[in-house]
Design a protein around this motif. Structure first.
Motif, short mmCIF file in Angstrom:
data_model
loop_
_atom_site.label_atom_id
_atom_site.label_comp_id
_atom_site.label_asym_id
_atom_site.label_seq_id
_atom_site.Cartn_x
_atom_site.Cartn_y
_atom_site.Cartn_z
N LEU A 36 0.83 -1.20 0.00
CA LEU A 36 0.00 0.00 0.00
C LEU A 36 0.86 1.25 0.00
O LEU A 36 0.50 2.25 -0.62
CB LEU A 36 -0.93 0.00 1.22
N ASN A 37 2.01 1.19 0.65
CA ASN A 37 2.91 2.35 0.66
C ASN A 37 3.35 2.70 -0.76
O ASN A 37 3.41 3.88 -1.13
CB ASN A 37 4.15 2.06 1.53
N PHE A 38 3.66 1.68 -1.58
CA PHE A 38 4.06 1.93 -2.96
C PHE A 38 2.93 2.59 -3.73
O PHE A 38 3.13 3.61 -4.42
CB PHE A 38 4.47 0.63 -3.65
N TYR A 39 1.73 2.03 -3.64
CA TYR A 39 0.60 2.59 -4.39
C TYR A 39 0.24 3.99 -3.89
O TYR A 39 -0.11 4.86 -4.69
CB TYR A 39 -0.60 1.66 -4.29
N ARG A 40 0.34 4.21 -2.59
CA ARG A 40 0.05 5.54 -2.07
C ARG A 40 1.05 6.56 -2.62
O ARG A 40 0.67 7.65 -3.06
CB ARG A 40 0.10 5.53 -0.54
N GLN A 41 2.32 6.18 -2.63
CA GLN A 41 3.35 7.10 -3.16
C GLN A 41 3.12 7.41 -4.63
O GLN A 41 3.21 8.56 -5.06
CB GLN A 41 4.74 6.47 -2.95
N GLN A 42 2.78 6.38 -5.40
CA GLN A 42 2.54 6.59 -6.83
C GLN A 42 1.28 7.43 -7.07
O GLN A 42 1.25 8.31 -7.94
CB GLN A 42 2.41 5.24 -7.54
N ALA A 43 0.23 7.17 -6.30
CA ALA A 43 -1.01 7.92 -6.44
C ALA A 43 -0.81 9.39 -6.10
O ALA A 43 -1.30 10.29 -6.80
CB ALA A 43 -2.10 7.31 -5.55
N GLN A 44 -0.08 9.65 -5.02
CA GLN A 44 0.16 11.03 -4.62
C GLN A 44 1.09 11.74 -5.59
O GLN A 44 0.95 12.94 -5.83
CB GLN A 44 0.69 11.06 -3.19
N LEU A 45 2.03 11.01 -6.18
CA LEU A 45 2.89 11.58 -7.21
C LEU A 45 2.07 11.95 -8.44
O LEU A 45 2.24 13.05 -9.01
CB LEU A 45 3.98 10.57 -7.58
N ALA A 46 1.17 11.07 -8.86
CA ALA A 46 0.31 11.36 -10.01
C ALA A 46 -0.59 12.56 -9.72
O ALA A 46 -0.81 13.40 -10.60
CB ALA A 46 -0.53 10.14 -10.36
N GLU A 47 -1.08 12.66 -8.51
CA GLU A 47 -1.93 13.79 -8.15
C GLU A 47 -1.12 15.08 -8.09
O GLU A 47 -1.61 16.15 -8.50
CB GLU A 47 -2.61 13.53 -6.81
N ALA A 48 0.12 15.00 -7.65
CA ALA A 48 0.99 16.19 -7.64
C ALA A 48 1.22 16.69 -9.06
O ALA A 48 1.42 17.89 -9.28
CB ALA A 48 2.32 15.86 -6.96
N GLY A 49 1.20 15.75 -10.03
CA GLY A 49 1.32 16.13 -11.44
C GLY A 49 0.02 16.57 -12.06
O GLY A 49 -0.02 16.88 -13.25
N ARG A 50 -1.06 16.60 -11.26
CA ARG A 50 -2.40 17.04 -11.69
C ARG A 50 -2.99 16.14 -12.76
O ARG A 50 -3.79 16.58 -13.59
CB ARG A 50 -2.38 18.49 -12.19
N LEU A 51 -2.61 14.85 -12.77
CA LEU A 51 -3.17 13.92 -13.74
C LEU A 51 -4.66 13.73 -13.50
O LEU A 51 -5.15 13.88 -12.38
CB LEU A 51 -2.44 12.58 -13.69
N ASP A 52 -5.37 13.38 -14.56
CA ASP A 52 -6.82 13.21 -14.47
C ASP A 52 -7.21 11.99 -13.64
O ASP A 52 -8.15 12.05 -12.86
CB ASP A 52 -7.42 13.07 -15.87
N PHE A 53 -6.49 10.89 -13.83
CA PHE A 53 -6.89 9.66 -13.15
C PHE A 53 -5.72 8.69 -13.06
O PHE A 53 -4.74 8.81 -13.79
CB PHE A 53 -8.07 8.98 -13.87
N LEU A 54 -5.82 7.76 -12.13
CA LEU A 54 -4.96 6.59 -12.09
C LEU A 54 -5.83 5.37 -12.34
O LEU A 54 -7.02 5.36 -12.05
CB LEU A 54 -4.19 6.49 -10.77
N PHE A 55 -5.20 4.35 -12.89
CA PHE A 55 -5.94 3.20 -13.40
C PHE A 55 -5.30 1.92 -12.88
O PHE A 55 -4.07 1.77 -12.96
CB PHE A 55 -5.93 3.27 -14.93
#
Length: 441
Positions: A36-55
């Motif tokens: 979960l730590n890996f996915y949380r880090q990746q999700a927050q990184l994608a959100e920091a980049g203002r991406l529309d969605f993660l899949f």
């Protein structure tokens, strides 16, 4: 919401990696697929980049030669529910199969995710192509390709009908009067179809975005027709600008013939970019990635769309073998594409395996070169945006290097301006099917 001229950008997060050997890369935690730590880090990184969605992709059948990520990973809706609590804006898209889920359960799960996330849920509708999946669900046989798309239409129709069980203002929750809801705004589905019988209603209210966003990625004729008629967002896997333009026009043309508003049908191209600050850094990263791709793994990867066919039994340096209709009842569009490329380019089996396993050069370069390519595809009618399927460490490279360049060019947002996934993608909120009918009485 963003400008109509803005790119749409999503990312597929894939634990230890999409390929068979990526888990060995030093930038990948060996337990990433259940971290979960890996996915949380990746999700927050994608959100920091203002991406529309993660899949989060999925499948329901494994064997000893399956991709390491497939062997040991989280169920998508469970994972996304956890990620909803550590993100605020980014959309959360899960794969779920119409062939091996019940519409009522799935409608409830997706609606719950939509509520938990404040309207950020999406559903990638798949039909499942691996025949071994049937054995995990007590089915006598895996449904044929065409039948699976018949099931998909009915399944999706039922799910959408259940999502409309409650009108938007059904729950008044008036404590003084004791009125919790308005019975006239609760609707039973009473569906009795070829594949499903569902009475309803659903036991959860309409979500903040009305209904989760529908994603679909079929490449066969049936898949493209289904996507054009029902999907809000369509995934494509083109290898060139020309192919992307053809597929883009095919989806948009089919959607137009079905009377759909083309601004409400987003077409996104899947890419695996390799980016670096300089040409030498790009090449270094490219070659480093290639070190983790073996010929044995490339052959296994090649067999995947052919229902995990074993290509290692054929001579490597003779023409790609004649496998007849193998793959037609499974991942039809992709398997047919592989056969056509091998035939048109006169490739040996070895060459075909490497052709579809190694990183493609189309989206390899410096931030400026990547932005140039993305902008060119966007402006030339090849895609409304892109889904990044990153190589190890690739999401951080893309967010840190490419996103600022796209923002500088005015091609991508600097801040989120909406709250729901529909806001991000500039998709309208579906009107409850019962509300207009009531207004006309």
């Amino acid at each position: 919401m963003g400008s109509p001229s803005s790119l749409k950008l999503g990312v597929q997060i894939c634990g230890v990696g999409y390929g068979w050997g990526e888990w060995r890369h030093p930038d990948v935690p060996a337990d990433a697929s259940i971290s979960l730590n890996f996915y949380r880090q990746q999700a927050q990184l994608a959100e920091a980049g203002r991406l529309d969605f993660l899949f989060i992709a999925d499948s329901l059948h494994i064997h000893e030669k399956s991709n390491p990520h497939y062997l040991n990973r989280f169920e998508p809706l469970t994972l996304l529910s956890a990620l909803a609590t550590v993100t605020e804006h980014i959309g959360l898209v899960a794969t779920a199969s119409v062939s091996y889920t019940e519409p009522f359960n799935l409608a409830r799960q997706l609606a719950s995710l939509d509520h938990l996330s404040g309207g950020r849920a999406g559903w990638n509708v798949v039909t499942s192509w691996l025949s071994g999946t049937a054995d995990n669900f007590g089915k006598a046989e895996h449904p044929p390709h065409r039948v699976r798309y018949y099931m998909a239409r009915e399944h999706l129709s039922v799910v959408k009908g259940l999502w409309d069980s409650w009108e938007d203002d059904a729950f008044v929750r008036d404590k003084p009067s004791g009125e919790f809801f308005l019975p006239s705004k609760l609707h039973r589905l009473d569906h009795n179809g070829e594949f499903f019988r569902v009475k309803g209603p659903l036991n959860i209210a309409r979500s903040p975005q009305g209904q989760p966003v529908i994603f679909q990625g079929g490449t066969s004729v049936e898949g493209r027709e289904f996507a054009a008629g029902h999907a809000d967002v369509v995934f494509l896997n083109p290898e060139s600008l020309t192919e992307a333009q053809w597929r883009y026009q095919d989806i948009k043309g089919r959607a137009a013939c079905l009377g759909r508003n083309l601004q409400q049908v987003q077409v996104l191209a899947n890419i695996r970019p390799v980016v670096g600050r300089t040409a030498s850094e790009v090449e270094q990263r490219y070659q480093h990635i290639c070190q983790f791709i073996t010929l044995e793994d490339a052959l296994v990867t090649l067999g995947r769309p052919f229902n995990d066919h074993d290509f290692s039994r054929y001579p490597l340096d003779e023409p790609f073998p004649d496998v007849g209709d193998l793959g037609r009842e499974h991942l039809q569009g992709h398997s047919e594409h592989i056969k056509q490329v091998a035939r048109d380019e006169k490739l040996t089996l070895r060459q075909t395996a490497w052709r579809f396993a190694l990183p493609q050069r189309e989206f390899t370069g410096t931030p400026e070169q990547l932005a140039d390519r993305l902008e060119h595809w966007f402006q030339q009618g090849a895609a409304d945006g892109f889904v990044i399927n990153p190589w190890p460490g690739g999401l951080q490279h893309f967010v840190e290097l490419v996103i600022p360049e796209l923002q500088r060019r005015g091609l991508f947002r600097r801040e989120y301006s909406g709250h729901t996934l529909r806001d991000h993608l500039q998709l309208s909120t579906p009107i409850n099917r019962y509300a207009p009918r009531r207004e006309l009485i």
